[in-house]
Motif scaffolding. Structure first.
Motif, PDB file in Angstrom:
ATOM      1  N   PHE A 184      -6.281  25.277  29.555  1.00 13.11           N
ATOM      2  CA  PHE A 184      -7.005  26.365  28.898  1.00 13.11           C
ATOM      3  C   PHE A 184      -8.458  25.925  28.869  1.00 13.11           C
ATOM      4  O   PHE A 184      -8.807  25.031  28.086  1.00 13.11           O
ATOM      5  CB  PHE A 184      -6.482  26.601  27.472  1.00 13.11           C
ATOM      6  CG  PHE A 184      -5.062  27.105  27.420  1.00 13.11           C
ATOM      7  CD1 PHE A 184      -4.743  28.391  27.860  1.00 13.11           C
ATOM      8  CD2 PHE A 184      -4.032  26.299  26.943  1.00 13.11           C
ATOM      9  CE1 PHE A 184      -3.441  28.861  27.814  1.00 13.11           C
ATOM     10  CE2 PHE A 184      -2.727  26.772  26.899  1.00 13.11           C
ATOM     11  CZ  PHE A 184      -2.432  28.049  27.330  1.00 13.11           C
ATOM     12  N   PRO A 209       5.324  17.035  18.524  1.00 13.75           N
ATOM     13  CA  PRO A 209       4.430  17.344  17.414  1.00 13.75           C
ATOM     14  C   PRO A 209       3.734  18.697  17.636  1.00 13.75           C
ATOM     15  O   PRO A 209       3.767  19.228  18.750  1.00 13.75           O
ATOM     16  CB  PRO A 209       3.389  16.218  17.458  1.00 13.75           C
ATOM     17  CG  PRO A 209       3.856  15.240  18.467  1.00 13.75           C
ATOM     18  CD  PRO A 209       4.909  15.877  19.306  1.00 13.75           C
ATOM     19  N   ASN A 210       3.105  19.229  16.614  1.00 14.23           N
ATOM     20  CA  ASN A 210       2.338  20.474  16.759  1.00 14.23           C
ATOM     21  C   ASN A 210       1.333  20.322  17.892  1.00 14.23           C
ATOM     22  O   ASN A 210       0.661  19.298  18.008  1.00 14.23           O
ATOM     23  CB  ASN A 210       1.555  20.788  15.467  1.00 14.23           C
ATOM     24  CG  ASN A 210       2.462  21.219  14.328  1.00 14.23           C
ATOM     25  OD1 ASN A 210       2.391  20.694  13.231  1.00 14.23           O
ATOM     26  ND2 ASN A 210       3.337  22.162  14.596  1.00 14.23           N
ATOM     27  N   GLY A 211       1.272  21.352  18.736  1.00 15.32           N
ATOM     28  CA  GLY A 211       0.291  21.345  19.814  1.00 15.32           C
ATOM     29  C   GLY A 211       0.684  20.507  21.019  1.00 15.32           C
ATOM     30  O   GLY A 211      -0.122  20.300  21.934  1.00 15.32           O
ATOM     31  N   ALA A 212       1.935  20.031  21.073  1.00 17.81           N
ATOM     32  CA  ALA A 212       2.368  19.153  22.176  1.00 17.81           C
ATOM     33  C   ALA A 212       2.479  19.887  23.503  1.00 17.81           C
ATOM     34  O   ALA A 212       2.490  19.264  24.563  1.00 17.81           O
ATOM     35  CB  ALA A 212       3.707  18.517  21.826  1.00 17.81           C
ATOM     36  N   THR A 249       5.599  25.415  23.472  1.00 17.12           N
ATOM     37  CA  THR A 249       5.600  26.870  23.668  1.00 17.12           C
ATOM     38  C   THR A 249       4.928  27.232  24.982  1.00 17.12           C
ATOM     39  O   THR A 249       5.426  28.080  25.731  1.00 17.12           O
ATOM     40  CB  THR A 249       4.878  27.557  22.483  1.00 17.12           C
ATOM     41  OG1 THR A 249       5.551  27.182  21.287  1.00 17.12           O
ATOM     42  CG2 THR A 249       4.894  29.071  22.616  1.00 17.12           C
TER      43      THR A 249
END
Ligand SMILES: Nc1ncnc2c1ncn2[C@@H]1O[C@H](COP(=O)(O)OP(=O)(O)OP(=O)(O)O)[C@@H](O)[C@H]1O
Length: 249
Positions: free
Chosen positions: A16, A40-43, A46
């Motif tokens: 991105f 973890p978050n942001g790994a 999604t």
């Protein structure tokens, strides 16, 4: 790539702007497997799964779904996969029956087959008593279950769910877990992300942990424990240990 695997991902990259969210991800997931993708978050969980589901284009890499090349044959690939986001959209003005008939129609499921599948899904997910009420008054959990039924109506071979149990009460979560286990027992492959590690530990055949867009650890619970964790350690212990080691590296 093997045509026998439900999903094979090789060297997946997604940027991105100047930020690399997925950085050379490799994954191989067998048919009939329930695979939990943790991190973890942001790994990049999604983002990776949205690419597999055909909602985002990768910058590099190859994806094969049940032997179908995702990038070269996107329409055929789309027919065998279903994606359920963490906040799925259902049409408020429709009832669950109308919504499921509509989705079945989009997939060109034959009418009697669609009706049979619809009624079975409504029953399994304990939605029969609200089947003819408009979704607009439904709770988040009920909407999630309607959306899950919609994702399953064309009987995909690969079902990908992003945080499927978040926000569900114990009884709703049990219905969803039972449905997933029943599908897996019938040969469907399920990939899910979750931050509820006890769920991943209890439900999944294998677990993959990603960090900074790369797979850093993978295996059955027993294999993950062999990777250095002590006897009797939970998935939470293993997960925190893997993430701490990666951060220190
Ligand atoms: N459309 C986008 N534009 C810019 N950056 C994005 C976009 N989508 C995701 N990212 C970034 O990519 C990284 C990976 O995001 P992703 O949502 O895949 O992580 P995740 O592992 O699913 O995290 P979480 O557990 O928090 O849901 C994050 O740093 C996120 O901010």
């Amino acid at each position: 790539m093997s045509g026998h695997d439900a999903l094979v991902v090789r060297g997946l990259v997604k940027r991105f702007g100047g930020f690399t969210a997925v950085n050379g991800l490799d994954l191989s997931i067998r048919r009939g497997e329930l695979y939990a993708l943790l991190g973890p978050n942001g790994a990049g969980k999604t983002t990776s799964l949205r690419i597999v589901a055909g909602l985002l284009s990768p910058d590099a890499g190859e994806i094969s779904i049940c032997g179908i090349n995702r990038l070269r044959d996107p329409v055929a690939a789309k027919r065998v996969v279903a994606w359920l986001p963490d906040e799925p959209m259902v049409y408020d003005k429709l009832t669950p029956v109308e919504y499921l008939d509509f989705v079945a129609g989009l997939w060109q499921v034959e009418a009697t087959v669609g009706k049979r599948r619809r009624d079975a899904l409504l029953e399994t997910l304990d939605l029969t008593r609200v089947a003819d009420q408009r979704c607009e008054g439904f709770s988040k959990g009920m909407r999630q279950k309607v959306a899950l039924a919609g994702a399953l109506i064309h009987e995909p071979a690969l079902l990908i769910l992003d945080e499927p149990l978040t926000g569900l009460d114990a009884s709703m979560a049990r219905h969803v877990k039972e449905l997933l286990q029943e599908r897996v027992a019938n040969g469907v492959t399920v990939i899910l992300t979750t931050h509820i590690l006890e769920v991943a530990e209890r439900l999944s055949d294998r677990i993959g942990i990603i960090r900074n867009g790369r797979l850093v650890c993978e295996g059955t619970m027993a294999q993950l424990r062999e990777g250095g964790a002590s006897e009797g350690s939970t998935l939470e212990d293993v997960f925190l240990d893997v993430v701490a080691r990666e951060e220190a590296a």
